[in-house]
Design a protein around this motif. Structure first.
Motif, PDB file in Angstrom:
ATOM      1  N   CYS A 168       8.139  41.369 -47.770  1.00 17.66           N
ATOM      2  CA  CYS A 168       9.069  42.231 -48.495  1.00 17.66           C
ATOM      3  C   CYS A 168       8.875  43.698 -48.125  1.00 17.66           C
ATOM      4  O   CYS A 168       9.849  44.453 -48.018  1.00 17.66           O
ATOM      5  N   LYS A 169       7.632  44.127 -47.930  1.00 16.72           N
ATOM      6  CA  LYS A 169       7.387  45.518 -47.533  1.00 16.72           C
ATOM      7  C   LYS A 169       8.029  45.818 -46.175  1.00 16.72           C
ATOM      8  O   LYS A 169       8.653  46.874 -45.987  1.00 16.72           O
ATOM      9  N   GLU A 170       7.879  44.894 -45.258  1.00 19.03           N
ATOM     10  CA  GLU A 170       8.486  45.081 -43.931  1.00 19.03           C
ATOM     11  C   GLU A 170      10.012  45.118 -44.029  1.00 19.03           C
ATOM     12  O   GLU A 170      10.674  45.962 -43.406  1.00 19.03           O
ATOM     13  N   LEU A 171      10.571  44.201 -44.840  1.00 18.92           N
ATOM     14  CA  LEU A 171      12.027  44.157 -45.017  1.00 18.92           C
ATOM     15  C   LEU A 171      12.529  45.432 -45.678  1.00 18.92           C
ATOM     16  O   LEU A 171      13.521  46.024 -45.238  1.00 18.92           O
ATOM     17  N   ASN A 172      11.850  45.871 -46.737  1.00 19.67           N
ATOM     18  CA  ASN A 172      12.280  47.067 -47.457  1.00 19.67           C
ATOM     19  C   ASN A 172      12.307  48.283 -46.554  1.00 19.67           C
ATOM     20  O   ASN A 172      13.262  49.079 -46.580  1.00 19.67           O
ATOM     21  N   LEU A 173      11.264  48.435 -45.751  1.00 19.09           N
ATOM     22  CA  LEU A 173      11.194  49.586 -44.849  1.00 19.09           C
ATOM     23  C   LEU A 173      12.274  49.502 -43.777  1.00 19.09           C
ATOM     24  O   LEU A 173      12.912  50.518 -43.443  1.00 19.09           O
TER      25      LEU A 173
END
Length: 223
Positions: free
Chosen positions: A75-80
């Motif tokens: 999710c962190k990778e997707l959000n960024l």
């Protein structure tokens, strides 16, 4: 009929992205990852996901309230990635149309989701009669089913997940996910020594011996 699975919802989200419904794409993906009520989810701002140094946050806090949700590496990778693509302000609601700057309308959410789902299923030749109508809670249900299955549908999992979702009891959870808890069955076994790697170790025999005696053995078993 059955609920949409996370895999099916992600396939639907991919279609949403292709149709440039970016705000709904994120709503769908995030919903299956966090399992929070749609009303709470719609309050998330980019500043809740990305810090002032433009790095992804590891914990989800909405309106100053810690949701107890650890944002996964995915999710962190997707959000960024989406943040860099859409370039919103940190104070902007996440689920906002990137063209009109209008946030998703909660009142029309179910209608809009089902309209998109109908178009998606028609294009993908999916039988709509197999699935429940798509609603905001569909993402929360998919998350709950994933967690329950990970915990082998145990009654304790129904209790714990229900507490997180605000359900009063196990029957409420059963009605919510349309699944039944699986009661553990005692497995009566007679090979547990083998599972503990039991071994018979034979001592070397002298040439003059023509019989095996008990002192020629060592029995070994693991805890």
């Amino acid at each position: 009929m059955r609920h949409w699975s996370t895999k099916e919802l992600w396939q639907f989200a991919t279609w949403q992205w292709e149709q440039k419904y970016y705000e709904y794409f994120l709503l769908t993906i995030h919903g299956t990852c966090w399992g929070i009520k749609i009303g709470q989810q719609l309050k998330i701002k980019w500043g809740d996901l990305i810090n002032k140094s433009f790095n992804p946050k590891s914990n989800l806090v909405i309106d100053g309230v810690d949701m107890g949700i650890e944002v996964s590496p995915f999710c962190k990778e997707l959000n960024l990635m989406i943040f860099k693509e859409l370039k919103p302000s940190l104070n902007e609601l996440v689920y906002t149309n990137f063209r009109t700057k209008k946030p998703i309308d909660y009142k029309n959410l179910a209608k809009n989701l089902q309209r998109m789902a109908d178009n998606y299923m028609s294009e993908s030749n999916i039988d709509a009669k197999e699935l429940y109508p798509l609603k905001g809670m569909s993402f929360q249900i998919a998350w709950a089913i994933d967690v329950l299955k990970y915990n082998k549908l145990s009654r304790q999992a129904f209790t714990d997940v229900g507490a997180y979702l605000g359900k009063q009891n196990v029957p409420d959870m059963i009605d919510f996910v349309k699944l039944m808890p699986v009661e553990p069955v005692t497995d009566i076994r007679f090979d547990l020594v083998d599972l503990k790697n039991a071994k018979i170790i034979k001592e070397p025999l002298g040439r003059s011996r023509n019989s095996i005696r008990i002192k020629d053995f060592i029995l070994s078993i693991e805890e």
